[in-house]
Scaffold this motif. Structure first.
Motif, PDB file in Angstrom:
ATOM      1  N   GLN A  42       0.996  -1.255  -0.004  1.00  0.00           N
ATOM      2  CA  GLN A  42      -0.029   0.008  -0.111  1.00  0.00           C
ATOM      3  C   GLN A  42       0.806   1.417   0.057  1.00  0.00           C
ATOM      4  OE1 GLN A  42      -3.353   0.151  -0.430  1.00  0.00           O
ATOM      5  NE2 GLN A  42      -3.202  -2.002  -0.844  1.00  0.00           N
ATOM      6  N   VAL A  43       1.928   1.242   0.686  1.00  0.00           N
ATOM      7  CA  VAL A  43       2.933   2.293   0.737  1.00  0.00           C
ATOM      8  C   VAL A  43       3.652   2.559  -0.610  1.00  0.00           C
ATOM      9  CG1 VAL A  43       4.935   3.251   1.841  1.00  0.00           C
ATOM     10  CG2 VAL A  43       3.279   2.005   3.070  1.00  0.00           C
ATOM     11  N   ILE A  44       3.949   1.455  -1.226  1.00  0.00           N
ATOM     12  CA  ILE A  44       4.352   1.586  -2.478  1.00  0.00           C
ATOM     13  C   ILE A  44       3.516   2.097  -3.563  1.00  0.00           C
ATOM     14  CG2 ILE A  44       5.542   0.211  -4.639  1.00  0.00           C
ATOM     15  CD1 ILE A  44       6.706  -1.506  -2.390  1.00  0.00           C
ATOM     16  N   LEU A  45       2.407   1.506  -3.710  1.00  0.00           N
ATOM     17  CA  LEU A  45       1.007   2.093  -4.587  1.00  0.00           C
ATOM     18  C   LEU A  45       0.799   3.530  -4.157  1.00  0.00           C
ATOM     19  CD1 LEU A  45      -0.822   1.130  -6.534  1.00  0.00           C
ATOM     20  CD2 LEU A  45      -2.451   0.430  -4.807  1.00  0.00           C
ATOM     21  N   GLY A  46       0.949   3.997  -3.054  1.00  0.00           N
ATOM     22  CA  GLY A  46       0.744   5.475  -2.593  1.00  0.00           C
ATOM     23  C   GLY A  46       1.798   6.059  -3.122  1.00  0.00           C
ATOM     24  N   THR A  47       2.843   5.851  -3.019  1.00  0.00           N
ATOM     25  CA  THR A  47       4.109   6.661  -3.498  1.00  0.00           C
ATOM     26  C   THR A  47       3.669   6.502  -5.242  1.00  0.00           C
ATOM     27  OG1 THR A  47       5.398   5.727  -1.575  1.00  0.00           O
ATOM     28  CG2 THR A  47       6.521   6.655  -3.617  1.00  0.00           C
ATOM     29  N   ALA A  48       3.588   5.427  -5.761  1.00  0.00           N
ATOM     30  CA  ALA A  48       3.624   5.351  -7.245  1.00  0.00           C
ATOM     31  C   ALA A  48       2.376   6.664  -7.637  1.00  0.00           C
ATOM     32  CB  ALA A  48       3.165   4.135  -7.843  1.00  0.00           C
TER      33      ALA A  48
END
Length: 94
Positions: A42-48
């Motif tokens: 979720q953190v990676i997706l939010g950053t993307a």
């Protein structure tokens, strides 16, 4: 007087008990593993989503979806293990 050697039976019962214990541990590990993977995803997706580069953002999203699909497969394995455990318990095989 009649006597029986129950050594094999005891060994079989112990192996069965150990197998059931391992199933229990696997079930717990599946659940924990899924949670531990999903949070960073979720953190990676939010950053993307914050990237200005739409192509890079889309590549990252696709990879996150791939990993999430793998986690879903683990979830199915967790559910199947739980169902097997309950079947064994209902039929007194453990």
């Amino acid at each position: 007087m009649i006597s029986y050697d129950i050594t094999e039976q005891r060994r079989f019962e112990e192996m069965r008990r150990q197998a059931f214990t391992q199933i229990e541990q696997n079930i717990e590990q599946f659940a924990v593993l899924g949670d531990h993977i999903r949070l960073p995803l979720q953190v990676i997706l939010g950053t993307a989503e914050l990237l200005d580069d739409e192509q890079a953002s889309e590549r990252i999203r696709k990879q996150v979806w791939r990993v999430n699909d793998i986690v879903r497969q683990l979830d199915r394995g967790w559910v199947e293990s739980r169902e097997i455990r309950e079947f064994l318990r209902r039929h007194e095989l453990v």
